[in-house]
Scaffold this active site. Structure first.
Site, PDB file in Angstrom:
ATOM      1  N   HIS A  88     -70.700  60.705  62.912  1.00 41.49           N
ATOM      2  CA  HIS A  88     -69.577  60.321  62.239  1.00 41.49           C
ATOM      3  C   HIS A  88     -70.338  58.836  61.501  1.00 41.49           C
ATOM      4  O   HIS A  88     -70.781  58.055  61.931  1.00 41.49           O
ATOM      5  CB  HIS A  88     -68.436  59.896  62.660  1.00 41.49           C
ATOM      6  CG  HIS A  88     -67.776  61.001  63.334  1.00 41.49           C
ATOM      7  ND1 HIS A  88     -68.312  61.897  64.179  1.00 41.49           N
ATOM      8  CD2 HIS A  88     -66.651  61.423  63.080  1.00 41.49           C
ATOM      9  CE1 HIS A  88     -67.362  62.636  64.693  1.00 41.49           C
ATOM     10  NE2 HIS A  88     -66.360  62.606  63.660  1.00 41.49           N
ATOM     11  N   ASP A 101     -68.579  69.604  68.734  1.00 42.33           N
ATOM     12  CA  ASP A 101     -68.525  68.246  68.561  1.00 42.33           C
ATOM     13  C   ASP A 101     -66.927  67.713  68.697  1.00 42.33           C
ATOM     14  O   ASP A 101     -66.253  68.513  68.913  1.00 42.33           O
ATOM     15  CB  ASP A 101     -68.802  67.613  66.931  1.00 42.33           C
ATOM     16  CG  ASP A 101     -68.836  66.462  66.792  1.00 42.33           C
ATOM     17  OD1 ASP A 101     -69.063  65.586  67.649  1.00 42.33           O
ATOM     18  OD2 ASP A 101     -68.194  65.970  65.618  1.00 42.33           O
ATOM     19  N   SER A 102     -66.796  66.366  68.733  1.00 38.66           N
ATOM     20  CA  SER A 102     -65.492  65.869  69.107  1.00 38.66           C
ATOM     21  C   SER A 102     -64.717  66.023  67.907  1.00 38.66           C
ATOM     22  O   SER A 102     -63.398  65.799  67.772  1.00 38.66           O
ATOM     23  CB  SER A 102     -65.608  64.521  69.533  1.00 38.66           C
ATOM     24  OG  SER A 102     -66.387  63.688  68.496  1.00 38.66           O
ATOM     25  N   CYS A 120     -72.914  66.485  69.025  1.00 37.43           N
ATOM     26  CA  CYS A 120     -72.408  65.051  69.455  1.00 37.43           C
ATOM     27  C   CYS A 120     -73.119  64.017  70.381  1.00 37.43           C
ATOM     28  O   CYS A 120     -73.532  64.757  71.305  1.00 37.43           O
ATOM     29  CB  CYS A 120     -71.084  65.446  70.115  1.00 37.43           C
ATOM     30  SG  CYS A 120     -70.148  63.914  70.524  1.00 37.43           S
ATOM     31  N   GLU A 169     -63.406  61.472  59.888  1.00 37.46           N
ATOM     32  CA  GLU A 169     -62.370  62.459  60.105  1.00 37.46           C
ATOM     33  C   GLU A 169     -61.469  62.327  59.185  1.00 37.46           C
ATOM     34  O   GLU A 169     -60.928  63.658  58.743  1.00 37.46           O
ATOM     35  CB  GLU A 169     -61.708  61.984  61.479  1.00 37.46           C
ATOM     36  CG  GLU A 169     -62.582  62.235  62.820  1.00 37.46           C
ATOM     37  CD  GLU A 169     -63.204  63.865  63.120  1.00 37.46           C
ATOM     38  OE1 GLU A 169     -62.144  64.630  63.060  1.00 37.46           O
ATOM     39  OE2 GLU A 169     -63.929  63.824  63.369  1.00 37.46           O
ATOM     40  N   CYS A 221     -74.873  58.757  65.934  1.00 36.75           N
ATOM     41  CA  CYS A 221     -73.457  59.064  65.694  1.00 36.75           C
ATOM     42  C   CYS A 221     -73.128  60.222  64.838  1.00 36.75           C
ATOM     43  O   CYS A 221     -73.817  60.110  63.753  1.00 36.75           O
ATOM     44  CB  CYS A 221     -72.597  57.830  65.513  1.00 36.75           C
ATOM     45  SG  CYS A 221     -70.973  58.208  65.470  1.00 36.75           S
TER      46      CYS A 221
HETATM   47  N1  DGL Z   1     -69.292  62.943  67.584  1.00 42.08           N
HETATM   48  C1  DGL Z   1     -69.410  61.473  68.212  1.00 42.08           C
HETATM   49  C2  DGL Z   1     -70.995  61.287  68.608  1.00 42.08           C
HETATM   50  O1  DGL Z   1     -71.591  61.607  67.667  1.00 42.08           O
HETATM   51  C3  DGL Z   1     -68.707  60.514  67.389  1.00 42.08           C
HETATM   52  C4  DGL Z   1     -67.107  60.677  67.407  1.00 42.08           C
HETATM   53  C5  DGL Z   1     -66.467  60.476  68.660  1.00 42.08           C
HETATM   54  O2  DGL Z   1     -66.573  59.115  68.999  1.00 42.08           O
HETATM   55  O3  DGL Z   1     -65.767  61.270  68.915  1.00 42.08           O
HETATM   56  O4  DGL Z   1     -71.098  60.302  69.239  1.00 42.08           O
END
Ligand code: DGL
Length: 184
Positions: free
Chosen positions: A184, A8-9, A72, A151, A182
């Protein structure tokens, strides 16, 4: 022993990681959170794709994973197709399952999606939902501020309740199902 790479990011994908650990307890799992480059969701699609490929090249070529889970939504939209063509291993994302779940629950055929600006720009959920049932309408609201909140680990505050309410108030029609598109 098989090795599964999950990425993931940032830390949001840990919710997906938990499921992977539950389903595949005997496997070796590597989690990669690209916090250095988060948020992905506010970047251009080409940039997101090249960041994703750096991570997946590392996991596939250096760590020798046998399968990749893109935990993600934004990365799934920007890079899953490319990864599936690039590596000879299973690569799965998170959008199709989320869309299918939403379709199961809606009665009034109005589904709301809250997601990153990039996910919404790519129409990921809209397209996936339409593939399953083209009579369903999908309404999307961008929620870029969720990333900072998760985060930093301050998800349980009054300000966040207000933030969530203000995003939900942006839906102009009555939705009966909401997809959190998302991590997050
Ligand atoms: N992990 C990203 C998603 O699920 C959300 C966080 C980001 O924008 O990096 O789209």
């Amino acid at each position: 022993m098989r090795t599964i790479g999950v990425f993931d990011s940032g830390v949001g994908g840990v919710s997906v990681l938990k499921e992977v650990l539950r389903k595949f307890p005997a496997d070796n799992i590597i989690y990669f959170g690209d916090s250095l480059h988060a948020p992905y969701g506010e970047k251009e699609i080409d940039e997101i794709r090249s960041l994703c490929l750096k991570v997946s090249d590392f996991l596939v070529y250096e760590k020798k994973v046998d399968a990749l889970v893109i935990a993600c939504n934004t990365a799934t939209g920007a890079a899953m197709d490319t990864m599936q063509k690039r590596y000879g291993i299973p690569v799965v994302g998170v959008v199709e399952n989320g869309a299918a779940e939403g379709v199961k629950y809606t009665h009034n055929k109005n589904i709301g999606v809250i997601a990153t600006p990039a996910t919404i720009k790519m129409d990921l959920y809209k397209k996936s939902i339409a593939k399953i049932d083209s009579s369903i309408k999908t309404y999307s609201v961008k929620c870029p501020l969720f990333v900072g909140m998760i985060e930093k680990g301050w998800e349980d505050t009054l300000e966040n309740d207000e933030l969530i309410k203000s995003y939900l108030n942006e839906f102009s029609v009555e939705i009966d199902t909401l997809i959190l598109g998302c991590t997050h």
